[in-house]
Design a protein around this motif. Sequence first.
Motif, PDB file in Angstrom:
ATOM      1  N   THR A  25       0.216  -8.755   3.305  1.00 34.19           N
ATOM      2  CA  THR A  25      -1.232  -8.960   3.143  1.00 34.19           C
ATOM      3  C   THR A  25      -1.151  -9.809   1.589  1.00 34.19           C
ATOM      4  OG1 THR A  25      -2.161  -7.473   4.534  1.00 34.19           O
ATOM      5  CG2 THR A  25      -3.527  -8.118   2.762  1.00 34.19           C
ATOM      6  N   LYS A  58       0.987  -1.236   0.057  1.00 32.31           N
ATOM      7  CA  LYS A  58       0.154  -0.071   0.016  1.00 32.31           C
ATOM      8  C   LYS A  58       0.919   1.261  -0.043  1.00 32.31           C
ATOM      9  CE  LYS A  58      -3.813  -2.077   3.018  1.00 32.31           C
ATOM     10  NZ  LYS A  58      -3.075  -3.338   3.355  1.00 32.31           N
ATOM     11  N   TYR A  63       4.808   6.620  18.232  1.00 34.45           N
ATOM     12  CA  TYR A  63       5.135   6.592  16.782  1.00 34.45           C
ATOM     13  C   TYR A  63       6.389   7.702  16.888  1.00 34.45           C
ATOM     14  CZ  TYR A  63       5.016   7.456  11.724  1.00 34.45           C
ATOM     15  OH  TYR A  63       5.223   7.797  10.386  1.00 34.45           O
TER      16      TYR A  63
HETATM   17  P1  NAP Z   1       0.398   2.269   4.715  1.00 33.23           P
HETATM   18  O1  NAP Z   1      -0.518   2.729   3.531  1.00 33.23           O
HETATM   19  O2  NAP Z   1      -0.299   1.705   6.043  1.00 33.23           O
HETATM   20  O3  NAP Z   1       1.400   1.097   4.249  1.00 33.23           O
HETATM   21  C1  NAP Z   1       2.122   0.487   4.857  1.00 33.23           C
HETATM   22  C2  NAP Z   1       2.616  -0.825   4.267  1.00 33.23           C
HETATM   23  O4  NAP Z   1       3.461  -1.580   5.107  1.00 33.23           O
HETATM   24  C3  NAP Z   1       1.227  -1.859   4.056  1.00 33.23           C
HETATM   25  O5  NAP Z   1       1.618  -2.594   2.926  1.00 33.23           O
HETATM   26  C4  NAP Z   1       1.489  -2.730   5.255  1.00 33.23           C
HETATM   27  O6  NAP Z   1       0.873  -4.201   5.214  1.00 33.23           O
HETATM   28  C5  NAP Z   1       2.846  -2.963   5.505  1.00 33.23           C
HETATM   29  N1  NAP Z   1       3.281  -3.564   6.865  1.00 33.23           N
HETATM   30  C6  NAP Z   1       2.822  -3.094   8.051  1.00 33.23           C
HETATM   31  N2  NAP Z   1       3.095  -3.814   9.010  1.00 33.23           N
HETATM   32  C7  NAP Z   1       3.720  -4.835   8.327  1.00 33.23           C
HETATM   33  C8  NAP Z   1       4.522  -6.245   8.917  1.00 33.23           C
HETATM   34  N3  NAP Z   1       4.480  -6.558  10.181  1.00 33.23           N
HETATM   35  N4  NAP Z   1       5.156  -6.994   7.919  1.00 33.23           N
HETATM   36  C9  NAP Z   1       4.998  -6.674   6.663  1.00 33.23           C
HETATM   37  N5  NAP Z   1       4.350  -5.660   6.275  1.00 33.23           N
HETATM   38  C10 NAP Z   1       3.721  -4.714   7.005  1.00 33.23           C
HETATM   39  O7  NAP Z   1       1.563   3.271   5.367  1.00 33.23           O
HETATM   40  P2  NAP Z   1       2.320   4.558   4.563  1.00 33.23           P
HETATM   41  O8  NAP Z   1       1.267   5.798   4.978  1.00 33.23           O
HETATM   42  O9  NAP Z   1       2.409   4.448   3.076  1.00 33.23           O
HETATM   43  O10 NAP Z   1       3.715   4.745   5.298  1.00 33.23           O
HETATM   44  C11 NAP Z   1       4.903   4.125   4.799  1.00 33.23           C
HETATM   45  C12 NAP Z   1       5.951   4.432   5.754  1.00 33.23           C
HETATM   46  O11 NAP Z   1       5.899   5.923   5.745  1.00 33.23           O
HETATM   47  C13 NAP Z   1       5.616   4.090   7.234  1.00 33.23           C
HETATM   48  O12 NAP Z   1       7.052   3.832   7.690  1.00 33.23           O
HETATM   49  C14 NAP Z   1       5.159   5.343   7.707  1.00 33.23           C
HETATM   50  O13 NAP Z   1       5.393   5.629   9.053  1.00 33.23           O
HETATM   51  C15 NAP Z   1       6.018   6.757   6.727  1.00 33.23           C
HETATM   52  N6  NAP Z   1       5.284   7.876   6.933  1.00 33.23           N
HETATM   53  C16 NAP Z   1       4.118   8.166   6.542  1.00 33.23           C
HETATM   54  C17 NAP Z   1       3.246   9.292   6.793  1.00 33.23           C
HETATM   55  C18 NAP Z   1       2.043   9.515   5.981  1.00 33.23           C
HETATM   56  O14 NAP Z   1       1.507  10.454   6.230  1.00 33.23           O
HETATM   57  N7  NAP Z   1       1.528   8.417   5.257  1.00 33.23           N
HETATM   58  C19 NAP Z   1       4.273  10.286   7.113  1.00 33.23           C
HETATM   59  C20 NAP Z   1       5.525  10.213   7.638  1.00 33.23           C
HETATM   60  C21 NAP Z   1       6.173   8.765   7.296  1.00 33.23           C
HETATM   61  P3  NAP Z   1      -0.706  -4.362   5.898  1.00 33.23           P
HETATM   62  O15 NAP Z   1      -1.626  -3.060   5.270  1.00 33.23           O
HETATM   63  O16 NAP Z   1      -1.017  -5.760   5.135  1.00 33.23           O
HETATM   64  O17 NAP Z   1      -0.472  -4.310   7.220  1.00 33.23           O
END
Ligand code: NAP
Length: 243
Positions: free
Chosen positions: A40, A17, A149
Amino acid sequence: MEVKLEGKHAVVTGAGKGIGRATALALVRCGAKVTAVTRTQADLDSLVQECAAITPVCVDLCDWTATRAALQDVGPVDLLVNNAGCAALESVLEVTEEQFDRSFNVNVKALLLVSQIVAGGMKTRGSGGAIVNVSSQASQRALRDHAVYCATKAAVDMLTKVMALELGPHQIRVNAVNPTVVNEMGRRGWSRPDKAVAMTTRIPLGRFAEVEDVVHTILFLLSDLSSMINGVTLPVDGGFLAC
Ligand code: NAP
């Protein structure tokens, strides 16, 4: 400047995702062979449907034994994006042990394990490489209801620096990107209009980031365009951390 990654093998965690998925697809467009890791299967199925060139690996990165087994056959890796992450949004007084453990397991421990596996191979082969850890602006600013976090991402920043120190002599560069709230995925924590406005008014550019803002920065840090950059935590935050 164009990012060209022909002949490189990239591994992206959390590629099902959001930022990870967009990064995996962008890496293919840059010519890299891509292995997408997430837990997933349905996400991997739709990713491979979208781009048949991607090699899917389904594993829960919190399970070290399963992760070692899943990654042992992916072959030589040149580029790694440690992106998998989760956010438990609770106040200091309400955060639970389960939320604490899950957050550190995904955001910090899994990042260390995957880096050990991949960088160990890079070191043995003497081939060098580049690693990008996806951190957050939350590593460097206190955000209400983000206690755990923030703590995990502060750990990611410091791990990035120690990895850069220890792996640099093997020509393995390690950097972090530190995005602000990213549109779409960031909505979970920032969907309330009053919260969103309070945050965007602290960002000099006056907006949240787009996924592409983060992906482009990751591609730059993986590529030879950044060949002298090592150990940085690079904000992709419209200036939030500057103020
Ligand atoms: P997201 O849409 O929730 O996607 C996270 C991905 O990581 C999903 O595919 C999820 O799979 C996978 N994942 C989580 N736990 C896992 C595990 N135990 N084993 C394998 N895969 C796992 O997140 P995102 O917003 O793209 O964020 C990506 C990164 O950017 C993260 O490190 C987040 O902290 C960082 N970040 C995000 C933002 C923001 O605003 N979105 C801002 C700053 C930093 P499942 O869905 O199956 O759990």
